[in-house]
Design a protein around this motif. Structure first.
Motif, PDB file in Angstrom:
ATOM      1  N   PRO A 131      -1.539 -24.619  49.466  1.00 34.37           N
ATOM      2  CA  PRO A 131      -1.928 -23.038  49.396  1.00 34.37           C
ATOM      3  C   PRO A 131      -1.986 -22.684  50.542  1.00 34.37           C
ATOM      4  CG  PRO A 131      -3.949 -24.503  49.086  1.00 34.37           C
ATOM      5  CD  PRO A 131      -2.755 -25.400  48.989  1.00 34.37           C
ATOM      6  N   SER A 132      -1.236 -21.222  50.439  1.00 32.39           N
ATOM      7  CA  SER A 132      -1.259 -20.657  51.806  1.00 32.39           C
ATOM      8  C   SER A 132      -2.720 -20.014  52.356  1.00 32.39           C
ATOM      9  CB  SER A 132      -0.698 -18.943  51.620  1.00 32.39           C
ATOM     10  OG  SER A 132      -1.151 -18.269  50.388  1.00 32.39           O
ATOM     11  N   ARG A 133      -3.122 -19.904  53.549  1.00 30.43           N
ATOM     12  CA  ARG A 133      -4.265 -19.635  53.844  1.00 30.43           C
ATOM     13  C   ARG A 133      -4.265 -18.287  55.054  1.00 30.43           C
ATOM     14  NH1 ARG A 133      -6.127 -21.497  58.945  1.00 30.43           N
ATOM     15  NH2 ARG A 133      -4.412 -22.719  59.892  1.00 30.43           N
ATOM     16  N   GLU A 134      -5.339 -17.597  54.967  1.00 28.34           N
ATOM     17  CA  GLU A 134      -5.265 -16.633  56.167  1.00 28.34           C
ATOM     18  C   GLU A 134      -5.606 -17.252  57.427  1.00 28.34           C
ATOM     19  OE1 GLU A 134      -8.302 -13.716  55.073  1.00 28.34           O
ATOM     20  OE2 GLU A 134      -7.241 -13.378  53.303  1.00 28.34           O
ATOM     21  N   ALA A 135      -5.132 -16.635  58.617  1.00 32.96           N
ATOM     22  CA  ALA A 135      -5.241 -16.951  59.855  1.00 32.96           C
ATOM     23  C   ALA A 135      -6.743 -16.479  60.505  1.00 32.96           C
ATOM     24  CB  ALA A 135      -4.337 -16.353  60.839  1.00 32.96           C
ATOM     25  N   PHE A 136      -7.179 -17.378  61.373  1.00 34.12           N
ATOM     26  CA  PHE A 136      -8.574 -17.115  61.563  1.00 34.12           C
ATOM     27  C   PHE A 136      -8.863 -15.701  62.878  1.00 34.12           C
ATOM     28  CE2 PHE A 136     -12.373 -18.146  64.390  1.00 34.12           C
ATOM     29  CZ  PHE A 136     -13.412 -17.733  63.162  1.00 34.12           C
ATOM     30  N   ARG A 137      -9.644 -15.065  62.554  1.00 34.56           N
ATOM     31  CA  ARG A 137      -9.679 -13.808  63.478  1.00 34.56           C
ATOM     32  C   ARG A 137      -9.693 -14.161  64.699  1.00 34.56           C
ATOM     33  NH1 ARG A 137     -14.699 -13.936  65.699  1.00 34.56           N
ATOM     34  NH2 ARG A 137     -16.234 -15.195  64.533  1.00 34.56           N
ATOM     35  N   GLU A 138      -9.301 -13.226  65.598  1.00 32.04           N
ATOM     36  CA  GLU A 138      -9.407 -13.165  67.101  1.00 32.04           C
ATOM     37  C   GLU A 138     -10.628 -13.346  67.636  1.00 32.04           C
ATOM     38  OE1 GLU A 138      -7.036 -10.177  68.927  1.00 32.04           O
ATOM     39  OE2 GLU A 138      -4.993 -11.058  68.055  1.00 32.04           O
ATOM     40  N   ARG A 139     -10.896 -13.914  68.889  1.00 30.99           N
ATOM     41  CA  ARG A 139     -12.299 -13.990  69.463  1.00 30.99           C
ATOM     42  C   ARG A 139     -12.486 -12.598  69.732  1.00 30.99           C
ATOM     43  NH1 ARG A 139     -14.199 -13.928  74.476  1.00 30.99           N
ATOM     44  NH2 ARG A 139     -12.120 -13.703  75.348  1.00 30.99           N
ATOM     45  N   GLY A 140     -13.894 -12.456  69.802  1.00 31.15           N
ATOM     46  CA  GLY A 140     -14.755 -10.869  69.996  1.00 31.15           C
ATOM     47  C   GLY A 140     -15.227 -10.655  68.499  1.00 31.15           C
ATOM     48  N   GLY A 141     -15.566  -9.491  69.034  1.00 29.15           N
ATOM     49  CA  GLY A 141     -16.173  -8.531  67.780  1.00 29.15           C
ATOM     50  C   GLY A 141     -17.522  -8.677  67.423  1.00 29.15           C
ATOM     51  N   GLU A 142     -18.127  -9.694  68.267  1.00 25.09           N
ATOM     52  CA  GLU A 142     -19.412  -9.842  68.234  1.00 25.09           C
ATOM     53  C   GLU A 142     -20.116 -10.355  69.525  1.00 25.09           C
ATOM     54  OE1 GLU A 142     -21.303 -13.759  66.411  1.00 25.09           O
ATOM     55  OE2 GLU A 142     -19.723 -12.931  65.088  1.00 25.09           O
ATOM     56  N   GLU A 143     -21.260 -10.117  70.093  1.00 30.07           N
ATOM     57  CA  GLU A 143     -21.686 -10.097  71.572  1.00 30.07           C
ATOM     58  C   GLU A 143     -21.748 -11.705  71.805  1.00 30.07           C
ATOM     59  OE1 GLU A 143     -25.348 -10.352  68.910  1.00 30.07           O
ATOM     60  OE2 GLU A 143     -23.442  -9.154  69.128  1.00 30.07           O
ATOM     61  N   LEU A 144     -22.016 -12.688  70.951  1.00 32.33           N
ATOM     62  CA  LEU A 144     -22.164 -13.833  71.335  1.00 32.33           C
ATOM     63  C   LEU A 144     -20.571 -14.776  71.630  1.00 32.33           C
ATOM     64  CD1 LEU A 144     -24.889 -15.123  68.698  1.00 32.33           C
ATOM     65  CD2 LEU A 144     -25.159 -14.720  70.934  1.00 32.33           C
ATOM     66  N   GLU A 145     -19.756 -14.115  71.091  1.00 28.97           N
ATOM     67  CA  GLU A 145     -18.316 -14.674  71.435  1.00 28.97           C
ATOM     68  C   GLU A 145     -17.532 -13.673  72.839  1.00 28.97           C
ATOM     69  OE1 GLU A 145     -15.859 -14.375  68.093  1.00 28.97           O
ATOM     70  OE2 GLU A 145     -17.036 -15.797  67.009  1.00 28.97           O
ATOM     71  N   MET A 146     -18.185 -12.908  73.251  1.00 31.85           N
ATOM     72  CA  MET A 146     -17.720 -12.127  74.401  1.00 31.85           C
ATOM     73  C   MET A 146     -18.418 -12.708  75.762  1.00 31.85           C
ATOM     74  SD  MET A 146     -17.760  -7.995  73.395  1.00 31.85           S
ATOM     75  CE  MET A 146     -16.586  -7.656  72.056  1.00 31.85           C
ATOM     76  N   THR A 147     -17.397 -12.768  76.720  1.00 35.52           N
ATOM     77  CA  THR A 147     -17.904 -13.176  78.177  1.00 35.52           C
ATOM     78  C   THR A 147     -18.684 -11.987  78.925  1.00 35.52           C
ATOM     79  OG1 THR A 147     -15.727 -12.336  79.181  1.00 35.52           O
ATOM     80  CG2 THR A 147     -15.731 -14.490  78.189  1.00 35.52           C
ATOM     81  N   ILE A 148     -19.227 -12.476  79.861  1.00 35.46           N
ATOM     82  CA  ILE A 148     -20.121 -11.341  80.646  1.00 35.46           C
ATOM     83  C   ILE A 148     -19.225  -9.888  80.885  1.00 35.46           C
ATOM     84  CG2 ILE A 148     -21.322 -10.803  82.703  1.00 35.46           C
ATOM     85  CD1 ILE A 148     -22.755 -13.374  82.390  1.00 35.46           C
ATOM     86  N   PRO A 149     -18.040 -10.328  81.478  1.00 37.83           N
ATOM     87  CA  PRO A 149     -17.418  -9.250  81.988  1.00 37.83           C
ATOM     88  C   PRO A 149     -16.715  -8.268  80.727  1.00 37.83           C
ATOM     89  CG  PRO A 149     -16.677 -11.142  83.271  1.00 37.83           C
ATOM     90  CD  PRO A 149     -17.567 -11.396  82.146  1.00 37.83           C
TER      91      PRO A 149
END
Length: 396
Positions: A238-256
């Motif tokens: 069965p086809s599946r959706e690709a996982f989202r890109e990194r980011g969109g929330e603070e815990l997945e963002m680098t300090i810069p």
């Protein structure tokens, strides 16, 4: 230059520091491993994916263990030095307690840099990879392991039952399969078989040996039965959706990234507040490493006659309470409060308390912060003890 005393202090701190980091990380990983195995098994994924998930959680656990390791390492080291009279000998030689802080500040700088790399860059990427693995497990992208003795759905309109499974599905025995479509259904039984990859990532090959195929086509008067020695069946996944890109929330963002996005008007107000709170929290978390030694040293220095070990408990309790309150301050910033009136104010109070205890040990003759703490605790607990005695007297 690092002299002999500096090397001796670092040597005394290194062993409890490394031991604490190892034990804390191991306990956290073992606790999480059980729940991950249960999750992966329920999702039908391969067991080796658990270790990939644990590897991506390790930076998070190391970020939790580093401050505790530094505190316990310094506290245990100075407790050992003071109980063996080595501390008195060092002080008598003209080396004051502020001078003994130099190797500890060098160690704090090293751990602060490591922690900044962890919370600033490694953790956001590892957290994203961990969540991507969870997404792939739930979507079946990692390949479902064959659950022996259970009917499972494989691809579209295919039901499979297997009596034995080996080598992650490469060797199957006692196979029953049913495929349904608009024309009818096909039932297949085989002694053995296995799944094999194809050039198409959306298709797998089920190869069967020594079996029978029953074609139950509605257009036929009677079922068509076919015996075979080998039969290849292509199964479309069965086809599946690709996982989202990194980011969109603070815990997945680098300090810069947090620094740049906290003022980006494209985000909502709540999101910008979350970015701002987490940005200040990460800065505070790294700077705290320079304050921890000033709390740990007076908690470790103890009287040889009493040999009290309450400093370890008190120091660890203060650090835990500080971290818990700091998480609450970050939540307050997300709600609209100023980071300077919440996160940095609490950091200032923790710094003041640490330097207060250190000043007593370093500049007051016979100063022992634990004696003040014991006196304060006795003052608080005295009414409680009296009330307990009255209650016991009434009950008798």
């Amino acid at each position: 230059m690092i002299n002999r005393i500096d090397r001796y202090v670092l040597k005394q701190v290194a062993m409890p520091l490394i031991s604490t980091l190892g034990i804390a990380a191991l306990l956290l990983i073992l606790e999480k491993m059980l729940s991950l195995f249960d999750f992966v098994v329920n999702q039908g994924g391969p067991a080796n994916i658990v270790f990939q998930m644990l590897a991506n959680l390790t930076p998070h656990y190391m970020g939790l263990a580093l401050p505790v390791g530094l505190l316990l390492g310094v506290t245990i080291a100075f407790r050992k030095i003071s109980l063996s009279s080595e501390y008195d000998a060092i002080i008598s030689s003209g080396t004051g307690l502020p001078r003994l802080m130099r190797p500890l500040m060098m160690l704090a700088l090293l751990l602060a840099v490591i922690n900044t790399i962890l919370v600033g860059w490694v953790q956001p990427h590892s957290r994203y990879t961990y969540r991507e693995l969870i997404f792939d497990l739930r979507s079946g992208a990692l390949g479902a392991s064959i659950r022996v003795g259970e009917f499972i759905e494989v691809g579209d309109d295919i039901t499979l039952l297997v009596e034995e499974s080996h080598q992650q599905g490469a060797e199957l025995r006692g196979i029953f399969m049913e495929r349904k479509d608009d024309r009818g259904s096909i039932a297949v039984t085989a002694e053995s078989g296995g799944f094999f990859a194809t050039e198409d990532n959306n298709t797998i090959l089920l190869r069967l040996y020594n079996g029978r195929l029953v074609d139950l086509n509605e257009s036929q008067n009677k079922p068509r039965v076919l015996s075979f020695e080998r039969q290849d069946l292509k199964i479309k996944l069965p086809s599946r959706e690709a996982f989202r890109e990194r980011g969109g929330e603070e815990l997945e963002m680098t300090i810069p990234e947090l620094f740049m996005e906290r003022d980006n008007q494209e985000w909502s107000l709540d999101e910008r507040r979350a970015f701002n709170g987490n940005f200040h929290w990460r800065l505070m978390h790294s700077i705290t490493f320079f304050i921890i030694p000033f709390l740990a040293v007076p908690m470790g220095i103890t009287n040889k006659r009493t040999g009290r070990g309450t400093g370890i408990v008190i120091g660890l309790s203060l650090l835990i309470v500080y971290n818990e309150f700091m998480e609450g301050m970050e939540t307050a910033v997300k709600g609209g409060a100023s980071p300077y009136a919440t996160i940095w104010l609490l950091f200032g109070l923790f710094t003041f308390l640490s330097f207060f205890f250190f000043r007593i040990s370093a500049f007051k003759a016979g100063g022992e912060p634990l004696a003040y703490i014991d006196a304060f605790w006795a003052f608080i607990s005295r009414p409680i003890k009296r009330l307990g005695k009255k209650i016991m007297g009434v009950s008798e």
